[in-house]
Design a protein around this motif. Structure first.
Motif, PDB file in Angstrom:
ATOM      1  N   LYS A  97       0.695  -1.312   0.019  1.00  0.00           N
ATOM      2  CA  LYS A  97       0.038   0.116  -0.021  1.00  0.00           C
ATOM      3  C   LYS A  97       0.841   1.161   0.102  1.00  0.00           C
ATOM      4  N   TYR A 103      -5.137   1.453   4.479  1.00  0.00           N
ATOM      5  CA  TYR A 103      -4.996   0.285   3.448  1.00  0.00           C
ATOM      6  C   TYR A 103      -5.844   0.832   2.176  1.00  0.00           C
ATOM      7  N   THR A 124      -5.842  -4.455   0.292  1.00  0.00           N
ATOM      8  CA  THR A 124      -4.441  -4.705   0.373  1.00  0.00           C
ATOM      9  C   THR A 124      -4.167  -5.446   1.545  1.00  0.00           C
ATOM     10  N   GLY A 187      -8.634   4.680  -1.099  1.00  0.00           N
ATOM     11  CA  GLY A 187      -7.683   4.485  -0.159  1.00  0.00           C
ATOM     12  C   GLY A 187      -8.181   5.414   0.999  1.00  0.00           C
TER      13      GLY A 187
END
Length: 674
Positions: A97, A103, A124, A187
């Motif tokens: 990441k 994550y 991730t 994200g």
């Protein structure tokens, strides 16, 4: 008493003045500078704070841009333009990441493996989430508005702390089917790196970040601080994709005041240093200038001492400002020399003029004294004349009043004389009647001898006639008494007229003659009245005898014949007396007529006198007014004379003082050498 002078040091005096002036100027300059620079300093301070804020905003936006770029790079490494879902699933598990993210997860729109019927997500962490994202804000913006980027409000993380979901559109072409697949990558940003952006500046300056909900995310919460009133707070917004965050900069008031005080203190110290330097320079310059003037003072003192020689001059060696002062002093001495010389000549002529003026003032003073004495005597005579005019006015007024009373008395007397004349005319008529009766009686007595038988009848008639005559005789006596009273009154009036004419003096002399004639006429009237009274008494007595005789004839008619002669004689006497009475009455009538004419003349003269008296009164009034005007004018003349006398005395005193001053000037001028 003159104030005692003391020696002054110009260097010290003007040095102190210059120091005070410089200090005052520097102080005013500092005050003005402080006031004028106060706002610019605040503006500079604000610009400085704004610079820190702009730097913080730029840093935050740069950080966010970096995070988007990092997420896009990660996306490009995981989701190629042509790939498959399986490759994406494997790549998301194996790729590291990006820094700053808790994550990252990926999804595609046509997936339906989540519990809410929407797409499942792959992250991730190596796991699959089927919770569903249909209720998420970024899903709705992605599907409804085709948003390429979307940032959500921070929320608590499962691992603790706060994260901020950042959506990035992620599309690819399926390598197996050739279909274009739409999806996205999310994200979860960590907020801890933002704390590094919450910097400090100066001593108390702070930078804080607040999210779109107003929640503090980095730095101190100054907006909700208890000391907020002691802070200067500035704010700006910064853009994180679709969100607007607020950057807040704060600084304590005390720090800004301390900066201002430090600047002011440094300015004052610098100003004082400049003032001291200027003072020293000015004192040095003053010392040099005063030393030059000391030489001039010594030369002027030489001119002012000894024999006071005005022919001496200051020596001149250079052509500078001091030399110009010496030239001015020499020119001044030249002017003084010329002036003193002219004053001396004028003073000599002035002494002669003052001697002449003093002589003329003495003569003027003597003449004014003579004029004052003459005016005093004229004023005294005028006062006496005023008194005489007042007395004359009073006497003439009294005479006029008496003449008016005399006119009234004369008018009354004329009326009484007119009445008396009418009564006497009536008496004359009655006497004529009696005379006719007496004639008839004489005839009757002549016939009595012929007709004795008719005696009784005639006797009765005679008795009646005699009674009438007796009554008329009494009326005549009353009339005579009235005439006697009129004569007495006329006599009294003439005496009053003579007294008033005596009071009138020369003006009443003519009237006194008329009054004397009236008195004589009154005396004559009184005498005639007395004679008439006696005759009337005799007539009354005779009538009484006739009545007695008639009564006796009643007793004895036989004695009528013997008494006829006596009766005839008595009748003849009565007739004669009646004729005499008639003549006396005519004379009395003439006297009364004369008295009436005299009274008219007296009344006319009295009226003329009254008219003259009124004219005299008018003239006396004019004379009195003129006398009063003269008195007022004389008072003004006396006042003017007194003022002239005082002015002359003041001029004399002034002349004496000026003569003394001229002699003093002359003595002072003689002290100089010209």
């Amino acid at each position: 008493m003159a104030k005692k002078s003391h020696r002054e040091t110009l260097l010290l005096k003007y040095g102190v003045i210059t120091f005070i002036f410089v200090v005052a100027f520097i102080t005013a300059f500092q005050i003005v500078t402080t006031q004028l620079t106060k706002k610019p300093i605040a503006d500079i301070y604000l610009e400085s704070v704004d610079s820190y804020m702009n730097q913080a905003v730029d840093n935050a936006e740069e950080w966010f841009t970096y995070q988007i770029e990092a997420l896009e790079l990660f996306q490009n490494s995981v989701v190629s333009k042509t790939t498959s879902r399986e490759e994406i699933k494997q790549a998301i598990k194996t790729k590291n990441k990006p820094n700053g993210f808790e994550y990252v997860m990926v999804f595609w729109d046509d997936a339906t493996g989540a519990k809410d019927g929407g797409p499942e997500t792959y992250n991730t962490k190596g796991g699959i989430s089927t919770v569903g994202i249909l209720g998420k804000e970024y899903w709705k913006q992605h599907k409804e508005h085709n948003a390429r980027y979307w940032l959500e409000t921070p929320r608590k993380s499962n691992a603790g702390g706060f994260t901020m979901p950042l959506f990035v559109e992620s599309n690819f072409t399926d390598i197996a089917t050739g279909e274009k697949v739409s999806g996205g990558m999310v994200g979860f940003l960590e907020l801890n790196p933002i704390n590094r952006l919450a910097t400090r500046f100066y001593k108390t300056g702070k930078v804080s970040f607040y999210d779109d909900t107003g929640t503090i995310r980095a730095g101190d919460d100054v907006l909700n601080s208890a000391d907020k009133d002691k802070l200067l707070i500035y704010s700006k917004q910064c853009s994180f994709a679709n969100k607007k965050w607020t950057v807040v900069a704060s600084v304590e008031f005390a720090e800004m005041h301390e900066i201002n005080n430090t600047l002011r203190r440094n300015s004052i110290i610098g100003g004082l240093i400049i003032a001291v330097i200027l003072l020293v320079c000015i004192l040095i310059i003053l010392k040099i200038i005063i030393s030059k003037f000391d030489s001039i003072k010594k030369n002027i003192d030489n001119l002012n001492t000894g024999d006071k020689d005005l022919t001496k001059r200051l020596p001149i060696y250079h052509n500078n400002e001091i030399s110009q002062v010496k030239i001015s002093v020499n020119e001044f001495v030249d002017n003084v020399h010329s002036t003193v010389k002219n004053i001396g000549e004028a003073n000599t002529a002035l002494k002669v003029s003052f001697e002449n003026v003093s002589t003329r003032l003495g003569e003027t003073r003597t003449q004014i004294q003579n004029i004052s004495r003459e005016i005093a005597e004229a004023t005294e005579m005028l006062n006496k004349e005023d008194a005489c005019v007042d007395n004359t006015s009073t006497a003439v007024t009294q005479i006029s009043s008496n003449i008016k009373e005399l006119n009234e008395l004369i008018t009354q007397q004329a009326a009484a004389i007119t009445e008396a004349s009418a009564s006497i005319e009536e008496m004359i008529g009655n006497i004529n009647t009696v005379s006719e009766s007496m004639g008839r009686m004489s005839d009757e007595f002549n016939e009595l001898n012929a007709a004795t038988t008719e005696g009784i009848e005639k006797n009765a008639a005679v008795n009646d006639l005699l009674q009438i005559v007796l009554d008329q005789s009494k009326s005549l006596q009353d009339t005579n008494r009235i005439i006697s009273s009129i004569s007495s009154q006329t006599n009294l009036l003439s005496m009053n007229a003579m007294i008033e004419s005596a009071h009138a003096g020369i003006a009443g002399k003519g009237f006194a003659v008329v009054a004397e004639e009236i008195r004589k006429l009154a005396d004559t009237s009184a005498k005639q009245s007395k004679s008439i009274g006696e005759n009337l008494k005799m007539i009354a007595l005779n009538i009484t005898k006739v009545v007695d005789s008639a009564n006796a004839s009643k007793i004895s008619l036989e004695k009528v014949n013997s008494k006829t002669q006596n009766t005839a004689q008595l009748v003849s006497e009565i007739k004669q007396a009646m004729e005499e009475q008639t003549e006396g009455s005519k004379q009395m009538l003439q006297v009364l007529s004369s008295m009436t004419q005299t009274s008219d003349n007296v009344l006319s003269s009295s009226r003329e006198i009254e008219k003259g008296t009124n004219e005299i009164l008018s003239s006396v009034s004019v004379l009195k007014e003129a006398s009063q005007n003269m008195s007022v004018n004389f008072d003004k003349i006396v006042t003017s004379a007194d003022e002239t006398k005082q002015t002359t005395e003041q001029l004399d005193n002034l002349s004496m003082r000026m003569a003394v001053a001229v002699w003093n000037i002359s003595n002072r001028i003689d002290e100089f050498k010209v």
